[in-house]
Design an enzyme around this catalytic site. Structure first.
Site, PDB file in Angstrom:
ATOM      1  N   GLY A   1     -52.197 -17.593 -23.863  1.00 55.71           N
ATOM      2  CA  GLY A   1     -50.951 -18.179 -23.880  1.00 55.71           C
ATOM      3  C   GLY A   1     -49.992 -17.248 -24.888  1.00 55.71           C
ATOM      4  O   GLY A   1     -49.942 -16.906 -26.477  1.00 55.71           O
TER       5      GLY A   1
ATOM      6  N   THR B   1     -51.069 -17.280 -32.766  1.00 59.28           N
ATOM      7  CA  THR B   1     -51.850 -18.949 -31.177  1.00 59.28           C
ATOM      8  C   THR B   1     -50.972 -19.934 -31.627  1.00 59.28           C
ATOM      9  O   THR B   1     -50.884 -20.463 -32.793  1.00 59.28           O
ATOM     10  CB  THR B   1     -53.520 -18.872 -31.792  1.00 59.28           C
ATOM     11  OG1 THR B   1     -53.423 -20.742 -31.539  1.00 59.28           O
ATOM     12  CG2 THR B   1     -54.131 -19.715 -32.931  1.00 59.28           C
TER      13      THR B   1
ATOM     14  N   ASN C   1     -58.664 -16.683 -30.269  1.00 61.07           N
ATOM     15  CA  ASN C   1     -60.166 -16.171 -30.989  1.00 61.07           C
ATOM     16  C   ASN C   1     -60.063 -15.771 -29.220  1.00 61.07           C
ATOM     17  O   ASN C   1     -61.574 -14.791 -29.966  1.00 61.07           O
ATOM     18  CB  ASN C   1     -60.834 -17.518 -31.428  1.00 61.07           C
ATOM     19  CG  ASN C   1     -60.957 -18.447 -30.235  1.00 61.07           C
ATOM     20  OD1 ASN C   1     -59.980 -18.656 -29.169  1.00 61.07           O
ATOM     21  ND2 ASN C   1     -61.966 -18.669 -30.008  1.00 61.07           N
TER      22      ASN C   1
ATOM     23  N   ARG D   1     -55.350 -27.295 -27.174  1.00 59.94           N
ATOM     24  CA  ARG D   1     -56.819 -28.612 -26.229  1.00 59.94           C
ATOM     25  C   ARG D   1     -57.303 -28.882 -27.711  1.00 59.94           C
ATOM     26  O   ARG D   1     -58.778 -30.029 -26.934  1.00 59.94           O
ATOM     27  CB  ARG D   1     -57.404 -27.005 -25.460  1.00 59.94           C
ATOM     28  CG  ARG D   1     -58.265 -27.743 -24.717  1.00 59.94           C
ATOM     29  CD  ARG D   1     -59.306 -26.108 -24.005  1.00 59.94           C
ATOM     30  NE  ARG D   1     -57.845 -25.942 -22.668  1.00 59.94           N
ATOM     31  CZ  ARG D   1     -57.686 -24.777 -23.249  1.00 59.94           C
ATOM     32  NH1 ARG D   1     -56.891 -23.881 -23.483  1.00 59.94           N
ATOM     33  NH2 ARG D   1     -56.256 -24.846 -22.214  1.00 59.94           N
TER      34      ARG D   1
ATOM     35  N   ASP E   1     -52.370 -22.826 -31.507  1.00 59.15           N
ATOM     36  CA  ASP E   1     -52.933 -24.490 -31.475  1.00 59.15           C
ATOM     37  C   ASP E   1     -53.253 -23.812 -33.014  1.00 59.15           C
ATOM     38  O   ASP E   1     -53.320 -25.184 -33.790  1.00 59.15           O
ATOM     39  CB  ASP E   1     -53.970 -23.832 -30.936  1.00 59.15           C
ATOM     40  CG  ASP E   1     -53.427 -24.161 -29.360  1.00 59.15           C
ATOM     41  OD1 ASP E   1     -52.707 -24.963 -28.665  1.00 59.15           O
ATOM     42  OD2 ASP E   1     -53.931 -24.306 -28.432  1.00 59.15           O
TER      43      ASP E   1
ATOM     44  N   GLN F   1     -42.999 -25.663 -25.155  1.00 58.48           N
ATOM     45  CA  GLN F   1     -43.478 -25.233 -26.380  1.00 58.48           C
ATOM     46  C   GLN F   1     -43.642 -24.226 -27.146  1.00 58.48           C
ATOM     47  O   GLN F   1     -43.637 -24.076 -28.504  1.00 58.48           O
ATOM     48  CB  GLN F   1     -44.749 -26.339 -26.615  1.00 58.48           C
ATOM     49  CG  GLN F   1     -44.303 -27.598 -26.800  1.00 58.48           C
ATOM     50  CD  GLN F   1     -46.034 -28.756 -26.062  1.00 58.48           C
ATOM     51  OE1 GLN F   1     -46.368 -29.037 -27.775  1.00 58.48           O
ATOM     52  NE2 GLN F   1     -46.278 -28.544 -25.175  1.00 58.48           N
ATOM     53  N   ARG F   2     -43.867 -22.971 -26.135  1.00 52.93           N
ATOM     54  CA  ARG F   2     -44.330 -22.245 -26.451  1.00 52.93           C
ATOM     55  C   ARG F   2     -43.897 -20.931 -26.374  1.00 52.93           C
ATOM     56  O   ARG F   2     -44.223 -20.086 -26.528  1.00 52.93           O
ATOM     57  CB  ARG F   2     -45.939 -21.662 -25.938  1.00 52.93           C
ATOM     58  CG  ARG F   2     -45.793 -21.477 -24.543  1.00 52.93           C
ATOM     59  CD  ARG F   2     -47.607 -21.155 -24.139  1.00 52.93           C
ATOM     60  NE  ARG F   2     -47.429 -20.812 -23.242  1.00 52.93           N
ATOM     61  CZ  ARG F   2     -48.269 -20.660 -21.745  1.00 52.93           C
ATOM     62  NH1 ARG F   2     -49.586 -20.685 -22.148  1.00 52.93           N
ATOM     63  NH2 ARG F   2     -48.541 -19.935 -20.921  1.00 52.93           N
TER      64      ARG F   2
END
Lengths: 399, 399
Positions: B12, B135, B107, B181, B137, B293-294
């Site tokens: 992403g 990332t 990852n 996630r 996340d 958001q990204r």
């Protein structure tokens, strides 16, 4: 006439509605005709409850920070006054000797201001009653555009530019559902995201043109053939050939003005499902931008902020000037190469009843994109977007 | 060792992943050991297709603008190399005399880099193979945080602050569904929106704690009693007591790494429906922030941008330095009052296999909010938010 002033905010908040509040308060403080400056909380609900705050007591540095803050600092409401409400409102106005009333909002708020102005006339109560325009939908009549639109449009343009870059990176079809119940102005602003000819959004759909799934799927298929990817901006208010909003099937909630609540993820998901079922596209995604379009912190159009401040002060100056009993502030763009706005006062009924749509000249003949005329119209309202760029090696190359 | 370099982006996109790309390219241009600088389009897919661009040919001013641009400038991919892919990749690397390989991603991308590094070892092909962390996340092991998180967290904080102001204006319950996630870091960042004690978000739910509708409805009811309104930030990845993501029931799509696609409006709508059914709240709304958001343009954390640039150059310097054959760049926060980061190299398997979660010390005992420790952790990553303020008269007053 010397007396107290009451101001309130109504309808959906915007990123600059507090600029108008503060513009009005600062103008009121500069006028010898206005004694107390009350703010009613949550629009006419706060008048009925006599929930007032003293805006004259607010330090100027607080007001200036509030002006930069999205959403309605006094709270908002969606309520149309009944005849009993009107009687109760006038009891409060008379007891407080309120002679200047300002209501910031869209056409529903202008209608409320008009109801109050007409009631004041019937009762022989001397009241200056003004509507201060605000709507992210940009659908007020008699206006080149309305404060609130430029900043929401800026959010949409920034979001869709980022989303188009995201779609370039991962491919497939991306559908962005954008606010605007009856008018396609905010969806159209997505087109400002484009820099290069192959940039998205590649397709735009407005409430002003009938929408069918067959046509939509065919448009997306053609775009996939041409660009190998497809970014779509679609209004939450798109209507089928029968004129009914397509998203209505997914919602049951109705507000006091009879508007059905449309902002839900279901429309985007349904459009995405149609593409998945009918086209062989491995990756189809849909986002519904939702409420952050109107309240995101840190994405304001400077022009919009300045104009919103000014309409607040123009309304107060008109009210104390004595030339007008009631009215609304209108924005007219002056002809010429330089962007320039003329502020004037129009009668309340002129903006209260109906709304306007995206004009035909801003929509392409196929009904799935904007014209260059729209881009010329919208650019000065939104201001220059943040710098982004692609690698030279990839410009003009698909995906 | 002198040779050519290949760099690619994967997974992403983020708002600063191009900072890392440009940081690596600028460092490579400064090294005498690197001859050609190739960029592969769409990650390992571009290696398999030999879809390369010449990054040395890009003018520096273009690179610097690309660095500021969200999403992956080289395109991205979600693909795990099979043994056949590996053979094909090494044929390309050998033919092009590529001796330096950099893969920017999370990852899964570290795992891909590790597969390639191991294959190089087996084949006796001399290759420096480095992973550059990215990332939103924030779930990479061995890192205080990862580039990409600070800017996505900033977007979330700005969106939720605006949304909380919107909720103050119109009342009711607002539910914001946020990406992440398996890790609650991005959802937790919503708490940075708060300034006053009664500011939202009032409730936060993370994948790290079991979620039940009963508990959720009870929490919202208590918040409505206390504040007369409620703003909720909830991770798309929340799990039931059985450990299964609640949103999974609404999605069937699975990517090449076995991750199920969770970003859909359905989770928010379902939570809103539960509140509507069980509580007497007139206005319940849900938004799913989705992909913007990204990739939103114009909402970058300066610290994040600087760090992302730096990890790119640190990876190249480690690769040409000769001390490491393979590795990933890690960020460690130094102790002390001043925010300071130490960059080091860790082995690829250390970040490739597993991910980390929001630590217990960042979640309150009730499992529905963050702790002050989290706010201390996250603030320097996100940077100061735009100025907003409420009227003095209304501070500390409900709604």
């Amino acid at each position: 006439m010397t007396g107290n002033m009451l101001i309130a905010q109504s309808g959906g908040p915007s990123m600059v509605i507090n600029q108008s509040l503060v513009g009005a308060v600062l103008a009121a403080k500069a006028s010898s005709k206005i004694v107390e400056i009350y703010g009613a909380l949550h629009g006419i609900q706060g008048i009925l409850d006599e929930a007032f705050v003293d805006l004259r007591a607010e330090p100027e540095e607080v007001l200036l920070r509030v002006a930069q803050t999205p959403s309605s600092a006094l709270g908002s409401v969606r309520r149309k006054p009944t005849p009993e409400d009107c009687r109760a409102i006038f009891a409060v106005l008379a007891r407080r000797d309120i002679r200047y009333f300002f209501y910031i909002g869209g056409n529903d708020s202008a209608e409320t201001a008009n109801i109050i102005a007409e009631e004041a006339g019937r009762q022989g109560y001397d009241l200056r009653c003004f509507h201060i325009p605000k709507t992210i939908d940009n659908d007020l009549l008699c206006n080149d555009h309305t404060p609130g639109y430029g900043s929401a449009a800026r959010f949409v343009a920034c979001a869709v530019r980022g989303d188009d870059l995201d779609n370039r990176a991962l491919g497939g079809v991306k559908i962005d559902v954008i606010m605007g119940r009856n008018a396609g102005f905010l969806t159209a602003a997505a087109a400002l995201a484009r820099q290069d000819p192959d940039d998205g959004p590649h397709l735009l759909y407005f409430p002003e043109r009938p929408f069918t799934l067959d046509r939509f799927v065919a448009d997306v298929a053609e775009c996939m053939n041409r660009h190998g990817r497809c970014v779509v901006a679609v209004s939450e208010g798109i209507r089928g050939p029968d004129g009914r909003p397509i998203a209505e099937a997914f919602s049951t909630e109705v507000d006091a003005h009879g508007n059905r609540q449309l902002t839900t993820g279901a429309l985007g998901e349904r459009l995405a499902a149609a593409i998945r079922q009918r086209l062989n596209v491995p990756r189809v995604r849909a986002d519904t931008f939702g409420f952050i379009q109107r309240c995101f912190v840190g994405c304001v159009s400077e022009t919009d902020a300045n104009e919103a401040r000014l309409v607040g002060s123009v309304a107060v100056q008109a009210a104390v000037g004595g030339k007008y009993q009631n009215g609304t502030v209108t924005l007219t763009r002056l002809p010429g190469a330089t962007y320039q706005i003329d502020y004037a006062i129009a009668p309340l009924p002129a903006v209260a009843r109906n709304t306007r749509s995206l004009p035909d000249r801003y929509i392409n003949p196929e009904g799935n994109n904007v014209t260059g005329l729209f881009l010329d119209y919208a650019r000065p309202l939104v201001g220059p977007l943040p710098v982004t760029a692609r690698l030279n090696a990839l410009r003009g190359r698909n995906a």
